[in-house]
Design a protein around this motif. Structure first.
Motif, PDB file in Angstrom:
ATOM      1  N   LEU A 150       0.853  -1.184   0.000  1.00  0.00           N
ATOM      2  CA  LEU A 150       0.000   0.000   0.000  1.00  0.00           C
ATOM      3  C   LEU A 150       0.890   1.236   0.000  1.00  0.00           C
ATOM      4  O   LEU A 150       1.589   1.500   0.980  1.00  0.00           O
ATOM      5  CB  LEU A 150      -0.912   0.007   1.231  1.00  0.00           C
ATOM      6  CG  LEU A 150      -1.891  -1.164   1.296  1.00  0.00           C
ATOM      7  CD1 LEU A 150      -1.449  -2.167   2.333  1.00  0.00           C
ATOM      8  CD2 LEU A 150      -3.285  -0.679   1.577  1.00  0.00           C
ATOM      9  N   THR A 151       0.879   1.973  -1.099  1.00  0.00           N
ATOM     10  CA  THR A 151       1.720   3.147  -1.237  1.00  0.00           C
ATOM     11  C   THR A 151       0.859   4.402  -1.346  1.00  0.00           C
ATOM     12  O   THR A 151      -0.245   4.357  -1.876  1.00  0.00           O
ATOM     13  CB  THR A 151       2.654   3.026  -2.462  1.00  0.00           C
ATOM     14  OG1 THR A 151       3.448   4.216  -2.585  1.00  0.00           O
ATOM     15  CG2 THR A 151       1.892   2.821  -3.759  1.00  0.00           C
ATOM     16  N   GLY A 152       1.378   5.499  -0.836  1.00  0.00           N
ATOM     17  CA  GLY A 152       0.661   6.768  -0.899  1.00  0.00           C
ATOM     18  C   GLY A 152       1.353   7.796  -0.012  1.00  0.00           C
ATOM     19  O   GLY A 152       2.339   7.492   0.659  1.00  0.00           O
ATOM     20  N   LEU A 153       0.827   8.978  -0.035  1.00  0.00           N
ATOM     21  CA  LEU A 153       1.398  10.087   0.733  1.00  0.00           C
ATOM     22  C   LEU A 153       1.263   9.868   2.238  1.00  0.00           C
ATOM     23  O   LEU A 153       0.436   9.060   2.679  1.00  0.00           O
ATOM     24  CB  LEU A 153       0.686  11.392   0.353  1.00  0.00           C
ATOM     25  CG  LEU A 153       0.864  11.859  -1.089  1.00  0.00           C
ATOM     26  CD1 LEU A 153      -0.050  13.055  -1.371  1.00  0.00           C
ATOM     27  CD2 LEU A 153       2.313  12.207  -1.379  1.00  0.00           C
ATOM     28  N   PRO A 154       2.036  10.604   3.044  1.00  0.00           N
ATOM     29  CA  PRO A 154       1.832  10.552   4.492  1.00  0.00           C
ATOM     30  C   PRO A 154       0.392  10.955   4.823  1.00  0.00           C
ATOM     31  O   PRO A 154      -0.146  11.895   4.238  1.00  0.00           O
ATOM     32  CB  PRO A 154       2.820  11.600   5.032  1.00  0.00           C
ATOM     33  CG  PRO A 154       3.863  11.738   3.972  1.00  0.00           C
ATOM     34  CD  PRO A 154       3.145  11.506   2.661  1.00  0.00           C
ATOM     35  N   SER A 155      -0.239  10.241   5.736  1.00  0.00           N
ATOM     36  CA  SER A 155      -1.617  10.479   6.181  1.00  0.00           C
ATOM     37  C   SER A 155      -2.669  10.157   5.124  1.00  0.00           C
ATOM     38  O   SER A 155      -3.810  10.602   5.217  1.00  0.00           O
ATOM     39  CB  SER A 155      -1.812  11.920   6.689  1.00  0.00           C
ATOM     40  OG  SER A 155      -1.008  12.138   7.831  1.00  0.00           O
ATOM     41  N   ALA A 156      -2.295   9.349   4.118  1.00  0.00           N
ATOM     42  CA  ALA A 156      -3.246   8.968   3.068  1.00  0.00           C
ATOM     43  C   ALA A 156      -4.254   7.937   3.560  1.00  0.00           C
ATOM     44  O   ALA A 156      -5.359   7.838   3.026  1.00  0.00           O
ATOM     45  CB  ALA A 156      -2.502   8.422   1.848  1.00  0.00           C
ATOM     46  N   GLY A 157      -3.863   7.132   4.566  1.00  0.00           N
ATOM     47  CA  GLY A 157      -4.739   6.087   5.068  1.00  0.00           C
ATOM     48  C   GLY A 157      -4.190   4.682   4.855  1.00  0.00           C
ATOM     49  O   GLY A 157      -4.901   3.699   5.053  1.00  0.00           O
ATOM     50  N   LYS A 158      -2.930   4.574   4.478  1.00  0.00           N
ATOM     51  CA  LYS A 158      -2.307   3.275   4.199  1.00  0.00           C
ATOM     52  C   LYS A 158      -2.359   2.339   5.410  1.00  0.00           C
ATOM     53  O   LYS A 158      -2.815   1.206   5.308  1.00  0.00           O
ATOM     54  CB  LYS A 158      -0.848   3.460   3.768  1.00  0.00           C
ATOM     55  CG  LYS A 158      -0.645   4.351   2.567  1.00  0.00           C
ATOM     56  CD  LYS A 158       0.829   4.605   2.276  1.00  0.00           C
ATOM     57  CE  LYS A 158       1.588   5.301   3.370  1.00  0.00           C
ATOM     58  NZ  LYS A 158       1.160   6.670   3.663  1.00  0.00           N
ATOM     59  N   SER A 159      -1.873   2.816   6.537  1.00  0.00           N
ATOM     60  CA  SER A 159      -1.832   1.985   7.745  1.00  0.00           C
ATOM     61  C   SER A 159      -3.228   1.664   8.249  1.00  0.00           C
ATOM     62  O   SER A 159      -3.490   0.544   8.704  1.00  0.00           O
ATOM     63  CB  SER A 159      -1.023   2.669   8.845  1.00  0.00           C
ATOM     64  OG  SER A 159       0.326   2.785   8.455  1.00  0.00           O
ATOM     65  N   THR A 160      -4.124   2.612   8.164  1.00  0.00           N
ATOM     66  CA  THR A 160      -5.501   2.383   8.607  1.00  0.00           C
ATOM     67  C   THR A 160      -6.147   1.261   7.802  1.00  0.00           C
ATOM     68  O   THR A 160      -6.795   0.367   8.368  1.00  0.00           O
ATOM     69  CB  THR A 160      -6.321   3.687   8.477  1.00  0.00           C
ATOM     70  OG1 THR A 160      -5.685   4.705   9.251  1.00  0.00           O
ATOM     71  CG2 THR A 160      -7.748   3.496   8.942  1.00  0.00           C
ATOM     72  N   ILE A 161      -5.962   1.281   6.499  1.00  0.00           N
ATOM     73  CA  ILE A 161      -6.504   0.222   5.640  1.00  0.00           C
ATOM     74  C   ILE A 161      -5.824  -1.104   5.959  1.00  0.00           C
ATOM     75  O   ILE A 161      -6.482  -2.142   6.088  1.00  0.00           O
ATOM     76  CB  ILE A 161      -6.348   0.589   4.151  1.00  0.00           C
ATOM     77  CG1 ILE A 161      -7.225   1.802   3.811  1.00  0.00           C
ATOM     78  CG2 ILE A 161      -6.692  -0.607   3.257  1.00  0.00           C
ATOM     79  CD1 ILE A 161      -6.937   2.423   2.455  1.00  0.00           C
ATOM     80  N   ALA A 162      -4.493  -1.089   6.102  1.00  0.00           N
ATOM     81  CA  ALA A 162      -3.753  -2.324   6.382  1.00  0.00           C
ATOM     82  C   ALA A 162      -4.203  -2.960   7.691  1.00  0.00           C
ATOM     83  O   ALA A 162      -4.418  -4.179   7.758  1.00  0.00           O
ATOM     84  CB  ALA A 162      -2.249  -2.046   6.404  1.00  0.00           C
ATOM     85  N   VAL A 163      -4.357  -2.160   8.725  1.00  0.00           N
ATOM     86  CA  VAL A 163      -4.778  -2.693  10.029  1.00  0.00           C
ATOM     87  C   VAL A 163      -6.198  -3.255   9.942  1.00  0.00           C
ATOM     88  O   VAL A 163      -6.485  -4.345  10.453  1.00  0.00           O
ATOM     89  CB  VAL A 163      -4.653  -1.612  11.131  1.00  0.00           C
ATOM     90  CG1 VAL A 163      -5.356  -2.042  12.407  1.00  0.00           C
ATOM     91  CG2 VAL A 163      -3.184  -1.316  11.396  1.00  0.00           C
ATOM     92  N   GLY A 164      -7.091  -2.540   9.275  1.00  0.00           N
ATOM     93  CA  GLY A 164      -8.458  -3.027   9.106  1.00  0.00           C
ATOM     94  C   GLY A 164      -8.514  -4.325   8.320  1.00  0.00           C
ATOM     95  O   GLY A 164      -9.253  -5.254   8.675  1.00  0.00           O
ATOM     96  N   LEU A 165      -7.723  -4.411   7.267  1.00  0.00           N
ATOM     97  CA  LEU A 165      -7.674  -5.625   6.456  1.00  0.00           C
ATOM     98  C   LEU A 165      -7.052  -6.774   7.243  1.00  0.00           C
ATOM     99  O   LEU A 165      -7.536  -7.910   7.181  1.00  0.00           O
ATOM    100  CB  LEU A 165      -6.904  -5.371   5.168  1.00  0.00           C
ATOM    101  CG  LEU A 165      -6.787  -6.556   4.203  1.00  0.00           C
ATOM    102  CD1 LEU A 165      -8.175  -7.057   3.776  1.00  0.00           C
ATOM    103  CD2 LEU A 165      -5.953  -6.147   2.990  1.00  0.00           C
ATOM    104  N   ALA A 166      -6.005  -6.485   8.004  1.00  0.00           N
ATOM    105  CA  ALA A 166      -5.355  -7.520   8.813  1.00  0.00           C
ATOM    106  C   ALA A 166      -6.350  -8.112   9.816  1.00  0.00           C
ATOM    107  O   ALA A 166      -6.414  -9.338   9.983  1.00  0.00           O
ATOM    108  CB  ALA A 166      -4.141  -6.950   9.538  1.00  0.00           C
ATOM    109  N   GLU A 167      -7.128  -7.257  10.462  1.00  0.00           N
ATOM    110  CA  GLU A 167      -8.124  -7.740  11.431  1.00  0.00           C
ATOM    111  C   GLU A 167      -9.133  -8.656  10.750  1.00  0.00           C
ATOM    112  O   GLU A 167      -9.471  -9.723  11.265  1.00  0.00           O
ATOM    113  CB  GLU A 167      -8.837  -6.554  12.090  1.00  0.00           C
ATOM    114  CG  GLU A 167      -7.967  -5.781  13.045  1.00  0.00           C
ATOM    115  CD  GLU A 167      -8.608  -4.493  13.546  1.00  0.00           C
ATOM    116  OE1 GLU A 167      -9.754  -4.166  13.150  1.00  0.00           O
ATOM    117  OE2 GLU A 167      -7.944  -3.785  14.335  1.00  0.00           O
TER     118      GLU A 167
END
Length: 187
Positions: free
Chosen positions: A18-35
């Protein structure tokens, strides 16, 4: 549990970058998908860019060469995990196309599934979110080299998926990536 003469199921690992600018939502999406994937019984690891940088690349700065080295290191670790049946979610800025291409090639050379997701949030929206106060520090002159502000970000030309987070919920974004995993046979 397998029967005595049955082969155990082979778990297909792969990397979702997941690539994108800082604060784009990359980690939020990754954590949600991981759960979600864990709840479905999948083996999942999130390699968050900030966390991995601190552990594997603490000696590196933010020059183009150092960013490239960091991305390649993360890509290497993701490949190792994917080889062992783990679905690896990698939310990192990865600002340069050549670095991302190197990670894709590493996976291809090892016959490992690789999916590139561009979290395509406009810089104005990212600056409003400013999760880590990076944009505020950059605007105040306390920080230079911020990707998308005063340092380049080469948006993927042909990602496997492009997510405009400003137009949808986190849940919808997670569902899009989940659907792509199913389509590609990764889960």
């Amino acid at each position: 549990m397998t029967e005595p003469n049955e082969e155990p199921a082979v778990w297909q690992g792969g990397t979702v970058w997941l690539t994108g600018l800082p604060s784009a939502g990359k980690s939020t999406i990754a954590v949600g998908l991981a759960e979600r994937l864990r709840a479905e019984g999948h083996r999942v690891q999130v390699l968050d860019g900030d966390e991995v940088r601190a552990a594997l690349s603490a000696e590196l700065g933010f020059s183009k060469e150092d960013r490239d080295t960091n991305v390649r290191r993360i890509g290497y670790v993701a490949g190792l995990l994917a080889e062992h049946g783990v679905t690896v979610l990698v939310p990192v800025i990865a600002p340069y196309a050549v670095s991302r291409a190197a990670v894709r090639e590493l996976h291809a050379a090892r016959s490992l599934p690789y999916i590139e997701v561009h979290v395509a949030t406009p810089v104005e929206v990212c600056a409003d979110r400013d999760v880590k106060s990076l944009y505020a520090k950059q605007a105040a002159g306390e920080l230079t080299g911020l990707t998308g502000a005063d340092d380049p970000y080469e948006a993927p030309i042909d990602p496997d998926l492009r997510i405009p987070t400003q137009e949808q919920t986190v849940g919808e974004s997670v569902q899009q990536v989940r659907a792509l995993l199913t389509e590609r046979g990764l889960s």
